[in-house]
Design an enzyme around this catalytic site. Structure first.
Site, mmCIF file in Angstrom:
data_model
loop_
_atom_site.group_PDB
_atom_site.id
_atom_site.type_symbol
_atom_site.label_atom_id
_atom_site.label_comp_id
_atom_site.label_asym_id
_atom_site.label_seq_id
_atom_site.Cartn_x
_atom_site.Cartn_y
_atom_site.Cartn_z
ATOM 1 N N TYR A 1 0.856 -1.192 0.000
ATOM 2 C CA TYR A 1 0.000 0.000 0.000
ATOM 3 C C TYR A 1 0.889 1.237 0.000
ATOM 4 C CZ TYR A 1 -3.461 3.465 1.588
ATOM 5 O OH TYR A 1 -4.282 4.568 1.708
ATOM 6 N N ASP B 1 9.272 2.733 -0.119
ATOM 7 C CA ASP B 1 8.224 3.353 0.690
ATOM 8 C C ASP B 1 8.419 2.914 2.136
ATOM 9 O OD1 ASP B 1 5.986 4.163 2.033
ATOM 10 O OD2 ASP B 1 4.543 3.342 0.596
ATOM 11 N N LYS C 1 4.300 8.730 9.074
ATOM 12 C CA LYS C 1 4.042 8.105 10.374
ATOM 13 C C LYS C 1 5.038 8.539 11.467
ATOM 14 C CE LYS C 1 0.961 4.795 8.451
ATOM 15 N NZ LYS C 1 0.911 4.034 7.231
#
Ligand SMILES: *Cc1c(COP(=O)(O)O)cnc(C)c1O
Length: 431
Positions: A142, A237, A270
């Protein structure tokens, strides 16, 4: 009606599905989502005053637990100085310096407000830098909800992908190729077919959006070789793994095993915001020079580098940069997953576990999965029963079996013990 139920009913009237991000709706596991009123340390507390050991940590950012004093002070102080200026600040520079200091493959970063934005911008940057359009992503990874990344595998090898969401035109994903995670042979065939049209390959080095699945070292080695050979940029990522599995991110773990290994572009989010909306993408100075105002690739944001968010992120990074932080977090997380495995074994429940730093996964199956198909081929009913039994026992795991778990430095042996006791009871009740 419980307060959670009443709030959910009210929420569903004014917010689609009652939530502002789909996984929060508990659709996968059933039942009523808990509305969280406050959090402290390793605990979150719902609107009914029930406390839970929190293994979501806002899906990763809360690596120090909730309300860490140093972070709270930094945020309050920054807020008093102003919420947002739309002009550069010293703190953005400090945060950029701090990220770069820990991630040697990155010479410059641009700050944005979400992981979605960072991944989307990283792809635009790769396309600008290469003058090519095609990208490869892997099934089960994702990278936020930008159009070009909401794609599932087409039928057969290296065919064009299909949109996974309504509202994404097929033309928009025609440049996206979706491959199976960890499949070296398929990767080689895709590069043979499209290598010279490829702008980039984007990957989660440890996929945390199909629970917890590591990229194998041979796969990562070959991926790096093929990207270099064909002039495609490798985008790692690390929105979930960055500063969580190790201070230098997952790339530092692969660099230890693959000589000279480094991605071309890295994406963070995050943890670097510590719970505030903040993300970043970075690369070499040469690649980053494509971005406006230096280069032709446009990218911007009203709240980018927000002063309160950067204060929160900086204070968080300062705390986790202390010597031994990640080693201790890794050890605590191992206690948890090894303990879960022990309890499962004792109850004759099949379980496989893995973890790195403060990120973990557990699967109701005998062997650790290696790709999306094997990651979701687990005992779903058992997971759902376990999830609810744990929730009743005051332990909040992710409400879907394809999500990773998160441990913070606020999780002490007492919380791990509480969790394992709840797991023992859950297995005894439902095994
Ligand atoms: C969470 C996540 C994103 C998206 O970040 P948002 O801030 O939710 O937009 C992208 N990539 C990975 C690997 C993620 O875990």
């Amino acid at each position: 009606m419980s307060t959670n139920e009443a709030l959910f009913a009210r929420a569903q009237k004014v917010i689609p599905g009652g939530v502002n991000s789909p996984v929060r709706a508990f659709r996968a596991v059933g039942g009523t989502p808990r509305f969280i009123a406050r959090a402290e340390g390793a605990y979150i507390e719902d609107a009914e005053g029930k406390r839970y050991v929190d293994y979501i940590g806002s899906w990763g950012p809360m690596i120090l637990g909730h309300g860490h004093p140093a972070v709270l002070d930094a945020v309050l102080k920054a807020a008093r100085d102003g919420f947002s200026f739309g002009a550069p600040t010293e703190r953005e520079v400090e945060l950029a310096e701090e990220i770069i200091r820990h991630v040697p493959s990155v010479e410059q970063v641009r700050l944005v407000s979400s992981g979605t934005e960072a991944c989307m911008s990283a792809i635009r940057l790769a396309r600008a830098a290469t003058g090519r359009s095609r990208l490869i992503k892997f099934e089960g990874c994702y990278h936020g909800h930008a159009d070009a990344l909401l794609v599932k595998a087409g039928s057969g090898l290296a065919t064009f992908g299909h949109p996974t969401s309504a509202g994404v035109p097929p033309e928009v994903v025609q440049h996206t190729t979706v491959l199976a995670f960890n499949d070296v042979e398929q990767l080689e065939r895709a590069f043979a077919a499209h290598g010279d049209e490829l702008a980039c390959v984007i990957i989660e080095p440890i996929a945390g959006n199909m629970n917890f699945v590591r990229t194998s070292v041979p796969f990562m080695t070959r991926l790096r070789e093929l990207c270099t050979k064909h002039g495609a940029l490798l985008i790692m990522d690390e929105v979930m793994t960055g500063f969580r599995v190790a201070l230098g991110g997952a790339q530092s773990l692969y660099a230890r095993q693959i000589p000279g290994f480094a991605p071309d572009i890295s994406v963070f989010g995050k943890v670097i915001g510590g719970g505030m909306p903040l993300a970043a993408f970075g690369a070499s100075r040469k690649v980053m020079a494509q971005l406006a105002p230096l280069g032709p690739a446009y990218q911007a944001g009203t709240l980018s580098g927000n002063p309160v968010a950067t204060a929160c992120g900086l204070a968080t990074l300062h705390e986790i940069a202390r010597p031994g932080f990640h080693a201790a977090l890794h050890a605590r997380t191992r206690e948890l997953v090894d303990g879960l495995k022990r309890e499962a074994d004792a109850a004759h429940v099949p379980m496989a576990v893995d973890s790195e730093g403060g990120l973990f996964g557990f699967f109701f199956t005998d062997r650790l999965p290696h790709d999306y198909t094997s990651a979701v081929a687990v005992d779903k009913e058992r997971f759902n029963r376990f999830f609810h039994a744990m929730l009743d026992g005051g332990v909040y795991f992710a409400p879907a079996l394809y999500e990773a778990g998160f441990v913070s430095s606020a999780h002490s042996p007492a919380e791990i013990e509480h969790t394992l006791k709840a797991a023992r009871a859950a297995f005894a009740a439902s095994a």
